[in-house]
Design a protein around this motif. Structure first.
Motif, short mmCIF file in Angstrom:
data_model
loop_
_atom_site.label_atom_id
_atom_site.label_comp_id
_atom_site.label_asym_id
_atom_site.label_seq_id
_atom_site.Cartn_x
_atom_site.Cartn_y
_atom_site.Cartn_z
N ALA A 1 70.74 43.13 26.16
CA ALA A 1 70.30 44.48 26.50
C ALA A 1 71.48 45.45 26.39
O ALA A 1 72.59 45.13 26.81
CB ALA A 1 69.75 44.51 27.92
N PRO A 2 71.24 46.65 25.84
CA PRO A 2 72.34 47.62 25.72
C PRO A 2 72.83 48.12 27.07
O PRO A 2 74.02 48.40 27.24
CB PRO A 2 71.71 48.75 24.90
N THR A 3 71.92 48.24 28.04
CA THR A 3 72.29 48.69 29.38
C THR A 3 71.46 47.93 30.41
O THR A 3 70.41 47.37 30.10
CB THR A 3 72.05 50.20 29.57
N SER A 4 71.94 47.96 31.65
CA SER A 4 71.21 47.30 32.73
C SER A 4 71.46 48.04 34.03
O SER A 4 72.40 48.83 34.15
CB SER A 4 71.64 45.83 32.86
N ALA A 5 70.60 47.78 35.01
CA ALA A 5 70.74 48.41 36.33
C ALA A 5 70.47 47.37 37.40
O ALA A 5 69.45 46.67 37.35
CB ALA A 5 69.77 49.58 36.47
N THR B 1 76.52 47.69 33.46
CA THR B 1 75.49 47.71 34.49
C THR B 1 75.73 48.87 35.45
O THR B 1 76.83 49.03 35.97
CB THR B 1 75.46 46.39 35.29
N ARG B 2 74.69 49.64 35.68
CA ARG B 2 74.73 50.68 36.71
C ARG B 2 74.35 50.01 38.03
O ARG B 2 73.24 49.49 38.17
CB ARG B 2 73.73 51.78 36.36
N VAL B 3 75.27 49.96 38.97
CA VAL B 3 75.04 49.29 40.26
C VAL B 3 74.72 50.34 41.32
O VAL B 3 75.47 51.30 41.50
CB VAL B 3 76.26 48.46 40.68
N ILE B 4 73.60 50.14 42.01
CA ILE B 4 73.11 51.12 42.98
C ILE B 4 72.69 50.40 44.26
O ILE B 4 71.87 49.48 44.21
CB ILE B 4 71.91 51.90 42.43
N ILE C 1 66.34 45.87 34.50
CA ILE C 1 66.49 46.28 35.90
C ILE C 1 66.16 45.12 36.83
O ILE C 1 65.24 44.35 36.58
CB ILE C 1 65.53 47.45 36.23
N ALA C 2 66.91 45.04 37.93
CA ALA C 2 66.57 44.11 39.01
C ALA C 2 66.79 44.82 40.33
O ALA C 2 67.71 45.63 40.47
CB ALA C 2 67.43 42.85 38.95
N ASP D 1 56.18 45.58 36.87
CA ASP D 1 56.56 44.83 35.67
C ASP D 1 57.74 45.46 34.93
O ASP D 1 58.19 44.92 33.92
CB ASP D 1 55.36 44.75 34.71
N ARG D 2 58.22 46.59 35.44
CA ARG D 2 59.34 47.27 34.76
C ARG D 2 60.65 46.52 34.94
O ARG D 2 61.59 46.70 34.17
CB ARG D 2 59.46 48.70 35.31
#
Length: 249
Positions: free
Chosen positions: A7-11, A49-52, A192-193, A210-211
């Protein structure tokens, strides 16, 4: 995790209490499980990864429990407060009628001599009973529910159960609202997780659907909308390590 590696990006969205940190009788000493901060920091530093953190705590409390972490984004009080990765702070306004209901709830706590168990937030009040005997918990819970029953029926107000207490708060925003806003900002290809433990995290699980991947982090299983169940701390650390390894490929 295989999809994550390409994946190019993740969150990675993380609840705090009960998820990254064990519950404590003194909630001001609820520090993260050993090893969590180091792995999360490495995930952030990867740049992939964008961590929130999405928590019910006020942001100021969370920052007192975590060491300084660069580019960490935080949504506090179920989404009322937002600290961006660049340090910008945003806050959702609370309607005057909500503020008045909460003021009445606080006055009741004073009259009921329950203030030693109370936590006062901008958009809610919580009564904590962790550490009390079963008999004391039963009395405090019944008394609080009775005392707040009329207030909980007011428009825009919600009475929430959580691990170790009750919270009377503004019905919106909730963690689901925070997650919905985050998802809208992300590219459709972003993986996303969301990891959470509490009943208040179910709003986030439901919105994510499901996103992305919803993960229940809890010592004992309960009915949930989450896709996966992990027992902390070892399975939590294993998941975070696997995430880090996947984005490091």
């Amino acid at each position: 995790m295989e999809q994550l590696s390409v994946a190019p990006t993740s969150a990675l969205l993380l609840d705090y209490d009960g998820t990254l940190a064990p519950f404590q009788m003194d909630r001001n000493r609820a520090y993260p499980y050993p090893g969590v901060v180091e792995i999360v920091e490495s995930i952030i530093q990867s740049g992939r990864t964008r961590v929130i953190v999405v928590t019910g705590r006020p942001i100021r409390e969370l920052r007192a429990l975590l060491p300084p972490m660069s580019n960490l984004e935080v949504w506090g009080e179920h989404g009322l407060d937002h600290l961006l990765a660049d340090g910008t702070y945003q806050q959702t306004a609370i309607a005057p009628e909500i503020t008045e209901v909460l003021a009445q709830a606080e006055r009741w706590l004073n009259q009921a001599d329950l203030m030693p168990l109370a936590e006062i937030k901008k958009a809610g009040l919580a009564v904590h009973w962790r550490g009390l005997s079963e008999a004391e918990i039963g009395r405090v819970q019944a008394r609080t529910m009775e005392g707040w029953a009329r207030l909980a029926e007011q428009p825009g107000i919600k009475l929430l159960r959580f691990e170790g207490g009750l919270e009377l708060r503004s019905a919106r925003p909730n963690k689901g609202d925070a997650v919905a806003t985050i998802v809208e900002e992300l590219d459709s290809n972003t993986r996303i997780a969301f990891l959470g433990d509490d009943l208040t995290d179910e709003d986030a699980f439901r919105v994510l659907g499901d996103r992305g991947l919803s993960v229940l982090v809890r010592a004992e299983y309960r009915e949930t909308k989450a896709n996966v169940w992990l027992k902390p701390p070892q399975e939590l650390l294993g998941f975070l390590t696997q995430w880090l390894n996947s984005i490091s490929v």
